[in-house]
Design a protein around this motif. Structure first.
Motif, PDB file in Angstrom:
ATOM      1  N   THR A   5       0.786  -1.233   0.000  1.00  0.00           N
ATOM      2  CA  THR A   5       0.000   0.000   0.000  1.00  0.00           C
ATOM      3  C   THR A   5       0.819   1.284   0.000  1.00  0.00           C
ATOM      4  O   THR A   5       0.258   2.356  -0.164  1.00  0.00           O
ATOM      5  CB  THR A   5      -0.919   0.019   1.231  1.00  0.00           C
ATOM      6  N   THR A   6       2.124   1.181   0.179  1.00  0.00           N
ATOM      7  CA  THR A   6       2.942   2.385   0.269  1.00  0.00           C
ATOM      8  C   THR A   6       4.058   2.329  -0.767  1.00  0.00           C
ATOM      9  O   THR A   6       4.849   1.380  -0.773  1.00  0.00           O
ATOM     10  CB  THR A   6       3.565   2.505   1.675  1.00  0.00           C
ATOM     11  N   PRO A   7       4.135   3.329  -1.664  1.00  0.00           N
ATOM     12  CA  PRO A   7       5.199   3.333  -2.663  1.00  0.00           C
ATOM     13  C   PRO A   7       6.580   3.313  -2.016  1.00  0.00           C
ATOM     14  O   PRO A   7       6.786   3.866  -0.931  1.00  0.00           O
ATOM     15  CB  PRO A   7       4.973   4.651  -3.424  1.00  0.00           C
ATOM     16  N   GLY A   8       7.495   2.676  -2.708  1.00  0.00           N
ATOM     17  CA  GLY A   8       8.869   2.618  -2.233  1.00  0.00           C
ATOM     18  C   GLY A   8       9.550   1.387  -2.787  1.00  0.00           C
ATOM     19  O   GLY A   8       8.962   0.609  -3.531  1.00  0.00           O
ATOM     20  N   THR A   9      10.806   1.216  -2.432  1.00  0.00           N
ATOM     21  CA  THR A   9      11.569   0.035  -2.818  1.00  0.00           C
ATOM     22  C   THR A   9      11.797  -0.791  -1.570  1.00  0.00           C
ATOM     23  O   THR A   9      12.235  -0.260  -0.541  1.00  0.00           O
ATOM     24  CB  THR A   9      12.904   0.431  -3.469  1.00  0.00           C
ATOM     25  N   TYR A  10      11.499  -2.060  -1.666  1.00  0.00           N
ATOM     26  CA  TYR A  10      11.541  -2.956  -0.509  1.00  0.00           C
ATOM     27  C   TYR A  10      12.429  -4.151  -0.809  1.00  0.00           C
ATOM     28  O   TYR A  10      12.607  -4.542  -1.955  1.00  0.00           O
ATOM     29  CB  TYR A  10      10.123  -3.440  -0.173  1.00  0.00           C
ATOM     30  N   ARG A  11      12.967  -4.729   0.237  1.00  0.00           N
ATOM     31  CA  ARG A  11      13.798  -5.915   0.107  1.00  0.00           C
ATOM     32  C   ARG A  11      13.000  -7.147   0.518  1.00  0.00           C
ATOM     33  O   ARG A  11      12.124  -7.071   1.361  1.00  0.00           O
ATOM     34  CB  ARG A  11      15.039  -5.803   0.984  1.00  0.00           C
ATOM     35  N   TYR A  12      13.314  -8.267  -0.083  1.00  0.00           N
ATOM     36  CA  TYR A  12      12.770  -9.543   0.362  1.00  0.00           C
ATOM     37  C   TYR A  12      13.917 -10.530   0.442  1.00  0.00           C
ATOM     38  O   TYR A  12      14.973 -10.343  -0.178  1.00  0.00           O
ATOM     39  CB  TYR A  12      11.658 -10.063  -0.563  1.00  0.00           C
ATOM     40  N   LEU A  13      13.748 -11.559   1.246  1.00  0.00           N
ATOM     41  CA  LEU A  13      14.803 -12.542   1.394  1.00  0.00           C
ATOM     42  C   LEU A  13      14.236 -13.893   1.777  1.00  0.00           C
ATOM     43  O   LEU A  13      13.124 -14.006   2.276  1.00  0.00           O
ATOM     44  CB  LEU A  13      15.833 -12.090   2.430  1.00  0.00           C
ATOM     45  N   CYS A  14      15.013 -14.914   1.520  1.00  0.00           N
ATOM     46  CA  CYS A  14      14.652 -16.275   1.890  1.00  0.00           C
ATOM     47  C   CYS A  14      14.841 -16.438   3.399  1.00  0.00           C
ATOM     48  O   CYS A  14      15.892 -16.076   3.932  1.00  0.00           O
ATOM     49  CB  CYS A  14      15.531 -17.275   1.144  1.00  0.00           C
ATOM     50  N   PRO A  15      13.835 -16.983   4.094  1.00  0.00           N
ATOM     51  CA  PRO A  15      13.948 -17.121   5.543  1.00  0.00           C
ATOM     52  C   PRO A  15      14.712 -18.359   6.003  1.00  0.00           C
ATOM     53  O   PRO A  15      14.921 -18.531   7.198  1.00  0.00           O
ATOM     54  CB  PRO A  15      12.482 -17.199   5.992  1.00  0.00           C
ATOM     55  N   VAL A  16      15.124 -19.216   5.088  1.00  0.00           N
ATOM     56  CA  VAL A  16      15.872 -20.405   5.487  1.00  0.00           C
ATOM     57  C   VAL A  16      17.249 -19.961   5.986  1.00  0.00           C
ATOM     58  O   VAL A  16      17.931 -19.184   5.306  1.00  0.00           O
ATOM     59  CB  VAL A  16      16.020 -21.395   4.317  1.00  0.00           C
ATOM     60  N   PRO A  17      17.664 -20.412   7.162  1.00  0.00           N
ATOM     61  CA  PRO A  17      18.946 -19.972   7.715  1.00  0.00           C
ATOM     62  C   PRO A  17      20.100 -20.132   6.721  1.00  0.00           C
ATOM     63  O   PRO A  17      20.278 -21.199   6.127  1.00  0.00           O
ATOM     64  CB  PRO A  17      19.134 -20.870   8.942  1.00  0.00           C
ATOM     65  N   GLY A  18      20.854 -19.056   6.523  1.00  0.00           N
ATOM     66  CA  GLY A  18      22.022 -19.059   5.661  1.00  0.00           C
ATOM     67  C   GLY A  18      21.747 -18.714   4.209  1.00  0.00           C
ATOM     68  O   GLY A  18      22.665 -18.355   3.473  1.00  0.00           O
ATOM     69  N   HIS A  19      20.505 -18.810   3.767  1.00  0.00           N
ATOM     70  CA  HIS A  19      20.201 -18.570   2.350  1.00  0.00           C
ATOM     71  C   HIS A  19      20.342 -17.098   1.959  1.00  0.00           C
ATOM     72  O   HIS A  19      20.881 -16.792   0.892  1.00  0.00           O
ATOM     73  CB  HIS A  19      18.802 -19.079   2.012  1.00  0.00           C
ATOM     74  N   ALA A  20      19.854 -16.206   2.781  1.00  0.00           N
ATOM     75  CA  ALA A  20      19.973 -14.780   2.451  1.00  0.00           C
ATOM     76  C   ALA A  20      21.437 -14.372   2.346  1.00  0.00           C
ATOM     77  O   ALA A  20      21.817 -13.622   1.444  1.00  0.00           O
ATOM     78  CB  ALA A  20      19.252 -13.928   3.501  1.00  0.00           C
ATOM     79  N   GLN A  21      22.264 -14.921   3.231  1.00  0.00           N
ATOM     80  CA  GLN A  21      23.688 -14.604   3.202  1.00  0.00           C
ATOM     81  C   GLN A  21      24.348 -15.112   1.926  1.00  0.00           C
ATOM     82  O   GLN A  21      25.363 -14.588   1.479  1.00  0.00           O
ATOM     83  CB  GLN A  21      24.400 -15.196   4.420  1.00  0.00           C
ATOM     84  N   LYS A  22      23.735 -16.135   1.304  1.00  0.00           N
ATOM     85  CA  LYS A  22      24.278 -16.685   0.055  1.00  0.00           C
ATOM     86  C   LYS A  22      23.630 -16.074  -1.184  1.00  0.00           C
ATOM     87  O   LYS A  22      23.841 -16.543  -2.286  1.00  0.00           O
ATOM     88  CB  LYS A  22      24.109 -18.205   0.046  1.00  0.00           C
ATOM     89  N   GLY A  23      22.795 -15.063  -0.983  1.00  0.00           N
ATOM     90  CA  GLY A  23      22.273 -14.335  -2.125  1.00  0.00           C
ATOM     91  C   GLY A  23      20.804 -14.527  -2.437  1.00  0.00           C
ATOM     92  O   GLY A  23      20.319 -14.001  -3.444  1.00  0.00           O
ATOM     93  N   MET A  24      20.078 -15.268  -1.631  1.00  0.00           N
ATOM     94  CA  MET A  24      18.644 -15.454  -1.898  1.00  0.00           C
ATOM     95  C   MET A  24      17.884 -14.244  -1.358  1.00  0.00           C
ATOM     96  O   MET A  24      17.143 -14.326  -0.370  1.00  0.00           O
ATOM     97  CB  MET A  24      18.146 -16.766  -1.308  1.00  0.00           C
ATOM     98  N   VAL A  25      18.103 -13.117  -1.994  1.00  0.00           N
ATOM     99  CA  VAL A  25      17.484 -11.851  -1.628  1.00  0.00           C
ATOM    100  C   VAL A  25      17.111 -11.105  -2.901  1.00  0.00           C
ATOM    101  O   VAL A  25      17.571 -11.437  -3.994  1.00  0.00           O
ATOM    102  CB  VAL A  25      18.434 -10.977  -0.779  1.00  0.00           C
ATOM    103  N   GLY A  26      16.299 -10.098  -2.779  1.00  0.00           N
ATOM    104  CA  GLY A  26      15.935  -9.282  -3.931  1.00  0.00           C
ATOM    105  C   GLY A  26      15.236  -8.026  -3.489  1.00  0.00           C
ATOM    106  O   GLY A  26      15.105  -7.767  -2.282  1.00  0.00           O
ATOM    107  N   THR A  27      14.812  -7.238  -4.454  1.00  0.00           N
ATOM    108  CA  THR A  27      14.058  -6.025  -4.156  1.00  0.00           C
ATOM    109  C   THR A  27      12.835  -5.967  -5.067  1.00  0.00           C
ATOM    110  O   THR A  27      12.808  -6.587  -6.120  1.00  0.00           O
ATOM    111  CB  THR A  27      14.887  -4.743  -4.385  1.00  0.00           C
ATOM    112  N   PHE A  28      11.843  -5.244  -4.631  1.00  0.00           N
ATOM    113  CA  PHE A  28      10.703  -4.922  -5.498  1.00  0.00           C
ATOM    114  C   PHE A  28      10.302  -3.479  -5.231  1.00  0.00           C
ATOM    115  O   PHE A  28      10.558  -2.929  -4.165  1.00  0.00           O
ATOM    116  CB  PHE A  28       9.546  -5.899  -5.309  1.00  0.00           C
TER     117      PHE A  28
END
Ligand SMILES: [Cu+2]
Length: 60
Positions: A34-57
């Protein structure tokens, strides 16, 4: 461990369900951004975000 609050109600998924036939976990969510902007998302599995399972929308 992720401690940040979700930007939008319903936009978090903490349990990925049972493995698929490909032995991968998956999950689906639906929410209204509901609010304009750029947001991050990531994989919640331990260690995955640190290995690059992240993004933005971007919400416009
Ligand atoms: Cu992952």
């Amino acid at each position: 461990m992720m401690t940040a609050r979700a930007a939008f109600a319903g936009s978090s998924l903490w349990f990925l369900g049972n493995p698929t036939s490909a032995r991968m976990h998956e999950g689906a969510i639906a929410f209204t951004a509901t609010t304009p902007g750029t947001y991050r998302y990531l994989c919640p599995v331990p260690g995955h975000a640190q290995k690059g399972m992240v993004g933005t929308f971007t919400v416009r």
